[in-house]
Design an enzyme around this catalytic site. Structure first.
Site, PDB file in Angstrom:
ATOM      1  N   HIS A  12     -27.717  18.638   3.086  1.00  0.00           N
ATOM      2  CA  HIS A  12     -28.085  20.048   3.029  1.00  0.00           C
ATOM      3  C   HIS A  12     -26.859  20.956   3.099  1.00  0.00           C
ATOM      4  O   HIS A  12     -26.905  22.081   2.595  1.00  0.00           O
ATOM      5  CB  HIS A  12     -29.068  20.382   4.156  1.00  0.00           C
ATOM      6  CG  HIS A  12     -30.472  19.930   3.861  1.00  0.00           C
ATOM      7  ND1 HIS A  12     -31.573  20.730   4.029  1.00  0.00           N
ATOM      8  CD2 HIS A  12     -30.946  18.747   3.383  1.00  0.00           C
ATOM      9  CE1 HIS A  12     -32.669  20.067   3.669  1.00  0.00           C
ATOM     10  NE2 HIS A  12     -32.307  18.854   3.282  1.00  0.00           N
ATOM     11  N   ASN A  53     -34.523  24.118   5.652  1.00  0.00           N
ATOM     12  CA  ASN A  53     -33.663  23.712   6.765  1.00  0.00           C
ATOM     13  C   ASN A  53     -34.336  23.822   8.130  1.00  0.00           C
ATOM     14  O   ASN A  53     -33.757  23.440   9.141  1.00  0.00           O
ATOM     15  CB  ASN A  53     -32.377  24.536   6.766  1.00  0.00           C
ATOM     16  CG  ASN A  53     -31.447  24.158   5.632  1.00  0.00           C
ATOM     17  OD1 ASN A  53     -31.501  23.034   5.132  1.00  0.00           O
ATOM     18  ND2 ASN A  53     -30.593  25.083   5.208  1.00  0.00           N
ATOM     19  N   HIS A 101     -33.436   8.232   1.429  1.00  0.00           N
ATOM     20  CA  HIS A 101     -34.759   8.267   2.046  1.00  0.00           C
ATOM     21  C   HIS A 101     -35.210   6.888   2.518  1.00  0.00           C
ATOM     22  O   HIS A 101     -36.368   6.717   2.895  1.00  0.00           O
ATOM     23  CB  HIS A 101     -35.785   8.844   1.061  1.00  0.00           C
ATOM     24  CG  HIS A 101     -35.737  10.331   0.952  1.00  0.00           C
ATOM     25  ND1 HIS A 101     -36.503  11.045   0.052  1.00  0.00           N
ATOM     26  CD2 HIS A 101     -34.997  11.257   1.625  1.00  0.00           C
ATOM     27  CE1 HIS A 101     -36.243  12.338   0.183  1.00  0.00           C
ATOM     28  NE2 HIS A 101     -35.323  12.488   1.128  1.00  0.00           N
ATOM     29  N   ARG A 104     -29.072  13.734   6.598  1.00  0.00           N
ATOM     30  CA  ARG A 104     -29.738  14.862   5.942  1.00  0.00           C
ATOM     31  C   ARG A 104     -28.941  16.150   6.131  1.00  0.00           C
ATOM     32  O   ARG A 104     -28.867  16.991   5.229  1.00  0.00           O
ATOM     33  CB  ARG A 104     -31.152  15.012   6.517  1.00  0.00           C
ATOM     34  CG  ARG A 104     -31.988  16.058   5.796  1.00  0.00           C
ATOM     35  CD  ARG A 104     -33.441  16.000   6.230  1.00  0.00           C
ATOM     36  NE  ARG A 104     -34.227  16.994   5.520  1.00  0.00           N
ATOM     37  CZ  ARG A 104     -34.984  17.922   6.104  1.00  0.00           C
ATOM     38  NH1 ARG A 104     -35.071  17.966   7.424  1.00  0.00           N
ATOM     39  NH2 ARG A 104     -35.659  18.788   5.381  1.00  0.00           N
TER      40      ARG A 104
END
Length: 350
Positions: free
Chosen positions: A73, A101, A202, A69
């Site tokens: 990001h 975040n 995911h 992740r």
């Protein structure tokens, strides 16, 4: 102790079972990156990173999702330049302060810092934090049972962070529908297959109740399977719950295609997940990935390789940070070592 043993057995078995997906002949590599960038300057960089992460995941396989992740990001905001790793300073905000975040795992940042030190000990300061994050994401996938693949390297680290507003504008929210996400990521030259494949990340990790409570309260989202919804209401009994739940109910710690099986069975956690199956543009892609794990792996690697090259800094742009959370010009340890070297040189001249 039991969960630590389980993580050890899981990682050991998955390393044996994973397959290698080759995309070097079908993916454009941007100028400044290459498949063999550190061949001479740091040939052991990938083995150093993998060896450490294997130990980390044997203790807690859940850390893999956090590192994956973090890379997502980083890349979606201002490009894959390590800017999300920068802490705030007196005159510069941090991307970490933006709402999307705030739930990034703090341990993921620590792991990147630990890798920075290990790589420096082996090779000196030649590998960027952005490249370390990209390799850590790849190994998180592989060591969780996903495909093995090569990563083009040569990224440099950003000197600035994006503002909170820019961060918000570039990170798709879990409450957005498929059409909104497709439109947003099309601006980054990612097509529908890329979007669905990347969403497959995911298949590991956790989701916070706040990110999907709108599908439960005040009324249940009709696209959510009833038993699944009732189970979620136990975990998230009210709005504003701070609890978390797994993103993939079938194999939460395995990087596989069960996430797509969940969507076909209307057991996707976020709106951004489940709507991929409801949307006519993406429904058939979801179904094909649910039926064919190897196809998903192939398309995921292609999409990750494309995403991993978004707006990269190369050549003489940016820098190679000594500490991933601080620009070199603001790093007191680095500045002190420079002064010390200058004093030593002056003493030798005398």
């Amino acid at each position: 102790m039991a969960s630590r043993f389980s993580s050890f057995v899981l990682v050991s078995c998955l390393v044996i079972a994973s397959s290698h997906v080759h995309v070097s002949g079908s993916v454009h590599v941007v100028k400044g990156l290459s498949w063999s960038f550190y061949e001479n300057s740091c040939p052991k960089v990938e083995s150093v990173i993998r060896k450490h992460l294997k130990k980390v995941f044997e203790e807690d396989i859940g850390q893999a999702a956090g590192l994956l992740r973090l890379h997502f990001h980083d890349c979606f905001v201002q490009g894959c330049d390590g800017s999300v790793l920068l802490d705030s300073s007196a005159n510069r905000p941090s991307e970490q302060d933006a709402p999307p975040n705030l739930t990034l795992r703090r341990t993921a940042f620590k792991i990147i810092g630990d890798l920075r030190e290990l790589v420096d000990k082996k090779c000196g300061r030649v590998v960027s934090c952005a490249d370390i994050a990209a390799l850590a994401a790849r190994d998180s996938i592989f060591l969780s049972g996903g495909p093995e693949y090569d990563v083009p390297l040569g990224r440099r680290d950003a000197l600035t962070s994006a503002t909170v507003n820019v961060t918000l504008e570039n990170l798709p929210a879990p409450t957005e529908n498929a059409s909104e996400i497709l439109a947003a990521l099309a601006k980054k030259h990612l097509d529908a297959t890329d979007v669905v494949a990347l969403s497959g990340g995911h298949t590991i990790g956790l989701g916070h109740c706040a990110a999907f409570e709108g599908r439960l309260y005040p009324t249940q989202d009709p696209t959510m399977e009833k038993t699944f919804a009732n189970d979620l209401k136990v975990t998230c009994p009210t709005t504003n719950s701070t609890n978390t739940t797994v993103l993939d109910i079938r194999s939460p710690n395995l990087f596989d295609n069960k996430y797509f099986v969940n969507l076909v069975n209307r057991q996707g956690l976020f709106t951004s997940d489940q709507d991929l199956y409801e949307n006519p543009t993406t429904k058939d892609i979801v179904t094909s990935f649910a039926e064919d794990k190897e196809l998903f792996f192939e398309k995921f690697v292609l999409a990750m390789t494309k995403m991993g090259q978004l707006q990269v800094l190369t050549g003489k742009k940016g820098e190679i940070r000594a500490n991933c959370s601080v620009r070199n010009s603001e790093n007191p340890d680095l500045l002190a070592s420079v002064v010390e070297e200058d004093l030593e040189s002056y003493a030798e001249l005398k």
